[in-house]
Scaffold this motif. Structure first.
Motif, PDB file in Angstrom:
ATOM      1  N   UNK A  30       0.819  -1.212   0.000  1.00 26.68           N
ATOM      2  CA  UNK A  30       0.000   0.000   0.000  1.00 26.68           C
ATOM      3  C   UNK A  30       0.853   1.264   0.000  1.00 26.68           C
ATOM      4  N   UNK A  31       2.164   1.123   0.048  1.00 27.31           N
ATOM      5  CA  UNK A  31       3.012   2.296  -0.124  1.00 27.31           C
ATOM      6  C   UNK A  31       2.859   2.777  -1.558  1.00 27.31           C
ATOM      7  N   UNK A  32       2.751   4.078  -1.718  1.00 24.83           N
ATOM      8  CA  UNK A  32       2.566   4.656  -3.047  1.00 24.83           C
ATOM      9  C   UNK A  32       3.845   5.265  -3.596  1.00 24.83           C
ATOM     10  N   UNK A  33       4.843   5.410  -2.733  1.00 25.59           N
ATOM     11  CA  UNK A  33       6.163   5.924  -3.102  1.00 25.59           C
ATOM     12  C   UNK A  33       7.213   5.003  -2.483  1.00 25.59           C
ATOM     13  N   UNK A  34       8.380   4.892  -3.094  1.00 28.18           N
ATOM     14  CA  UNK A  34       9.446   4.090  -2.487  1.00 28.18           C
ATOM     15  C   UNK A  34       9.768   4.584  -1.072  1.00 28.18           C
ATOM     16  N   UNK A 148      -6.774   3.186  -1.544  1.00 28.92           N
ATOM     17  CA  UNK A 148      -6.869   4.048  -2.716  1.00 28.92           C
ATOM     18  C   UNK A 148      -5.538   3.999  -3.453  1.00 28.92           C
ATOM     19  N   UNK A 149      -5.524   3.284  -4.561  1.00 30.92           N
ATOM     20  CA  UNK A 149      -4.329   3.100  -5.362  1.00 30.92           C
ATOM     21  C   UNK A 149      -4.471   3.951  -6.621  1.00 30.92           C
ATOM     22  N   UNK A 150      -4.031   5.205  -6.522  1.00 34.87           N
ATOM     23  CA  UNK A 150      -4.101   6.137  -7.648  1.00 34.87           C
ATOM     24  C   UNK A 150      -5.522   6.315  -8.162  1.00 34.87           C
ATOM     25  N   UNK A 151      -6.471   6.438  -7.233  1.00 32.94           N
ATOM     26  CA  UNK A 151      -7.857   6.648  -7.610  1.00 32.94           C
ATOM     27  C   UNK A 151      -8.652   5.379  -7.834  1.00 32.94           C
ATOM     28  N   UNK A 152      -8.010   4.236  -7.781  1.00 33.31           N
ATOM     29  CA  UNK A 152      -8.693   2.946  -7.901  1.00 33.31           C
ATOM     30  C   UNK A 152      -8.791   2.355  -6.502  1.00 33.31           C
ATOM     31  N   UNK A 153     -10.002   2.096  -6.047  1.00 33.34           N
ATOM     32  CA  UNK A 153     -10.205   1.550  -4.717  1.00 33.34           C
ATOM     33  C   UNK A 153     -10.027   0.026  -4.759  1.00 33.34           C
TER      34      UNK A 153
END
Length: 167
Positions: A30-34, A148-153
């Motif tokens: 669920x991390x969105x950035x390294x 929330x993965x870049x607007x996709x739940x």
């Protein structure tokens, strides 16, 4: 032949690099950035060779990834329950390393006072879901559209397996 060596502080850079290699795919974390090596030091230090191992997976001298037991929920009554994590280098994925790693986790849990293994897996990660289900894990919880993965739940599933343990 795969080997599982207890991780040393010098391994943390490779561990974080493997983890970070999965961020962009939006399939396993669920991390969105390294993340940084420094940010993972407390997590690394929470492991020990007896009850919360962190293993480096190798084939010969070739590093393939890592496997860990992580405390669940941080309360003493849950000490016999661990979340397992398997993160592999891209070159090691789809080659049976995950199977051997899961077998290692199940066998090790039977040697220590762990009675329950958990896997936290996104509902769209069919490969990991199938792997865990092939070893008897069942879906114990479904958190629908929680990430929330870049607007996709995305759904988060918790799969569980009861294992034998010492009394």
């Amino acid at each position: 032949m795969l080997t599982f060596d207890f991780a040393k502080p010098d391994d943390l850079e490779a561990i974080v690099a493997t983890y970070n290699s999965t961020v962009a795919g939006r399939m396993v974390t669920a991390d969105l950035e390294p993340v940084s090596v420094e940010s993972k030091i407390p997590w690394f230090q929470a492991h020990n060779q007896t009850t919360r191992p962190l293993w480096i997976i190798k084939e010969g001298d070739n590093y393939l990834g890592w496997l860990s037991f992580n405390s669940f929920y941080g309360r003493p009554a849950y000490n016999g329950c661990v979340e397992i994590s398997i993160y592999l280098e891209e070159s090691a994925r789809g080659k049976g390393v995950g199977k051997v790693s899961l077998e290692k986790a199940i066998a090790y849990a039977k040697e220590i006072n762990v009675h329950t293994l958990l896997g936290f897996i996104f509902g769209h990660n069919d490969v990991s879901l199938k792997l865990f289900e092939n070893y008897g894990f069942k879906v114990w919880a479904n958190f629908p559209e929680i990430a929330n993965m870049d607007g996709v739940m995305r759904d988060l599933l918790i799969l569980g397996l009861k294992v034998n343990h010492k009394n």
